[in-house]
Design a protein around this motif. Structure first.
Motif, short mmCIF file in Angstrom:
data_model
loop_
_atom_site.label_atom_id
_atom_site.label_comp_id
_atom_site.label_asym_id
_atom_site.label_seq_id
_atom_site.Cartn_x
_atom_site.Cartn_y
_atom_site.Cartn_z
N LYS A 1 32.71 34.76 30.12
CA LYS A 1 32.58 33.90 31.30
C LYS A 1 32.51 32.43 30.89
O LYS A 1 33.19 31.58 31.47
N CYS B 1 35.96 31.24 29.67
CA CYS B 1 36.88 31.01 30.79
C CYS B 1 36.54 29.70 31.50
O CYS B 1 37.44 28.90 31.79
N ARG C 1 38.49 45.73 31.17
CA ARG C 1 37.33 45.15 31.83
C ARG C 1 37.33 43.62 31.70
O ARG C 1 37.11 42.90 32.67
N ALA C 2 37.60 43.12 30.50
CA ALA C 2 37.63 41.68 30.28
C ALA C 2 38.78 41.04 31.05
O ALA C 2 38.63 39.94 31.60
N ARG D 1 40.02 42.05 33.88
CA ARG D 1 39.63 41.99 35.28
C ARG D 1 38.71 40.78 35.53
O ARG D 1 38.88 40.04 36.48
N ARG D 2 37.73 40.58 34.65
CA ARG D 2 36.81 39.45 34.82
C ARG D 2 37.52 38.11 34.71
O ARG D 2 37.29 37.20 35.50
N GLN E 1 39.53 37.45 37.83
CA GLN E 1 38.68 37.03 38.94
C GLN E 1 38.32 35.55 38.84
O GLN E 1 38.36 34.81 39.83
N ILE E 2 37.99 35.11 37.64
CA ILE E 2 37.61 33.71 37.43
C ILE E 2 38.81 32.80 37.68
O ILE E 2 38.70 31.78 38.37
#
Length: 126
Positions: free
Chosen positions: A46, A49, A67-68, A70-71, A74-75
């Protein structure tokens, strides 16, 4: 084009090897287009990013597992920043739909030559 890249480095030798390979390919082929490159452990994703986005790149390039990915997506979406996904050692199941049978090096070369077609990935797929 100004590109910021983030490579998620999962634990293990294979993941570190793939991250190093990805980093080398990005440095070799993108050269002056590459504004920054970050290697991030999963718990620092996070922050990596947000740091990359603060540089105001034209495109965010992200390499990581499902998983990473997807995160990071989203950001990037929240900040309205286009994102290019590169596969990691364990790519997201839908990644093949984006790149087909291209190798990692072929993907980076396509990026360097700006041979990309914008595509919206349905949220149900991601």
């Amino acid at each position: 084009m100004n590109i910021a890249a983030i490579i998620n480095v999962a634990p293990g030798r294979a993941a570190l090897s793939r991250a190093t390979e990805t980093q080398n390919l990005l440095l070799e082929h993108l050269g002056p287009q590459l504004g920054s490159i970050r290697l991030a452990a999963p718990h620092l994703l996070k922050q990596a990013c947000r740091g990359a986005i603060a540089e105001r790149p034209d495109v965010l390039v992200f390499a990581g597992g499902p998983r990473a990915t997807r995160r990071a997506g989203q950001i990037a979406y929240t900040h309205r920043l286009p994102i290019v996904f590169l596969p990691s050692r364990r790519p997201a199941p839908w990644a093949r739909q984006l790149w087909g049978s291209l190798s990692l090096e072929e993907m980076v070369v396509a990026l360097a030559e700006e041979r990309l077609i914008p595509l919206r990935v349905p949220v149900g797929l991601a």
